[in-house]
Scaffold this motif. Structure first.
Motif, PDB file in Angstrom:
ATOM      1  N   LEU A 189     -56.279  67.509 -21.270  1.00  0.00           N
ATOM      2  CA  LEU A 189     -55.621  67.937 -22.505  1.00  0.00           C
ATOM      3  C   LEU A 189     -56.639  68.182 -23.618  1.00  0.00           C
ATOM      4  N   ASP A 190     -57.622  67.306 -23.744  1.00  0.00           N
ATOM      5  CA  ASP A 190     -58.674  67.505 -24.748  1.00  0.00           C
ATOM      6  C   ASP A 190     -59.445  68.794 -24.472  1.00  0.00           C
ATOM      7  N   PHE A 246     -50.339  59.790 -16.477  1.00  0.00           N
ATOM      8  CA  PHE A 246     -50.766  60.022 -17.858  1.00  0.00           C
ATOM      9  C   PHE A 246     -52.093  59.322 -18.160  1.00  0.00           C
ATOM     10  N   ASP A 305     -56.487  58.751 -17.627  1.00  0.00           N
ATOM     11  CA  ASP A 305     -57.677  59.367 -18.211  1.00  0.00           C
ATOM     12  C   ASP A 305     -57.876  60.815 -17.778  1.00  0.00           C
ATOM     13  N   ASP A 336     -44.869  63.351 -24.766  1.00  0.00           N
ATOM     14  CA  ASP A 336     -46.119  63.438 -25.512  1.00  0.00           C
ATOM     15  C   ASP A 336     -47.259  63.097 -24.556  1.00  0.00           C
ATOM     16  N   ARG A 337     -48.479  63.188 -25.027  1.00  0.00           N
ATOM     17  CA  ARG A 337     -49.618  62.956 -24.133  1.00  0.00           C
ATOM     18  C   ARG A 337     -49.697  61.526 -23.629  1.00  0.00           C
ATOM     19  N   ASP A 338     -48.986  60.590 -24.265  1.00  0.00           N
ATOM     20  CA  ASP A 338     -48.969  59.203 -23.793  1.00  0.00           C
ATOM     21  C   ASP A 338     -47.795  58.932 -22.845  1.00  0.00           C
ATOM     22  N   LEU A 353     -55.671  63.160 -17.151  1.00  0.00           N
ATOM     23  CA  LEU A 353     -54.818  64.029 -17.950  1.00  0.00           C
ATOM     24  C   LEU A 353     -55.340  64.107 -19.378  1.00  0.00           C
ATOM     25  N   GLN A 354     -55.762  62.985 -19.924  1.00  0.00           N
ATOM     26  CA  GLN A 354     -56.241  62.968 -21.308  1.00  0.00           C
ATOM     27  C   GLN A 354     -57.462  63.871 -21.476  1.00  0.00           C
ATOM     28  N   TRP A 388     -47.882  68.540 -28.117  1.00  0.00           N
ATOM     29  CA  TRP A 388     -48.212  68.301 -26.715  1.00  0.00           C
ATOM     30  C   TRP A 388     -46.921  68.427 -25.931  1.00  0.00           C
TER      31      TRP A 388
END
Length: 164
Positions: free
Chosen positions: A32-33, A24, A26, A112-114, A28-29, A71
């Motif tokens: 997702l963005d 999870f 950077d 969730d994204r986290d 993936l973040q 998410w």
């Protein structure tokens, strides 16, 4: 953030069963963005990672209407109920619309994204969108569920009627 290229049918990645997300961080973040920006740019309400060339269990649903995006990381359908047939489209099938029968209600367990786990219950259009995106993660495409193809002219006429 970047607008990504949307993978079109018949690309084989669209029919793959996606791998669970385990990192999870950077990478993936950023993905997702970028997926979110791509979905908005394409005027979509949902997008799944395989639609941007990544075979991982990650998807987004955003109906707008002042709600936060949903998410869906490593989602699992826990329960469904009811049946409803409505018209669907898909970013990977430009210009194709069809009537698809799906459950009216869904309960999902996802991250969730986290990485934190949560449960979500949804009905009607929101449930339909969530199930459509989860199907993508399982390599199931909406064209295999179409009961009747709906010509674009018919959709436009129906939208005009709603506006009046």
């Amino acid at each position: 953030m970047a607008i990504l290229k949307i993978v079109q049918h018949p690309s084989p990645i669209l029919t793959e069963s996606c791998k669970p997300v385990t990192d999870f961080g950077d990478g993936l973040q950023v993905l997702l963005d970028d997926m979110y920006e791509t979905m908005i740019d394409a005027d979509g309400i949902g997008i799944a990672a395989p639609q941007v060339g990544e075979a991982i269990r990650a998807a987004i649903v955003d109906l707008g209407e002042g709600q936060d995006p949903i998410w869906l990381i490593n989602p699992e359908v826990v329960a469904t109920g009811g049946k409803e047939t409505e018209v669907e489209g898909c970013l990977s099938f430009p210009g194709l619309y069809g009537e698809v029968e799906r459950p009216y209600h869904v309960k999902v367990h996802a991250q969730d994204r986290d990485g934190s786990w949560y449960e979500l219950e949804a009905e009607d259009y929101e449930a339909r969108a969530i199930l459509h995106e989860i199907d993508h993660l399982d390599g199931i495409l909406f064209d295999s569920k179409i009961i009747r193809v709906v010509p674009e002219e018919e959709l436009e006429a129906a939208e005009e009627e709603e506006e009046e």
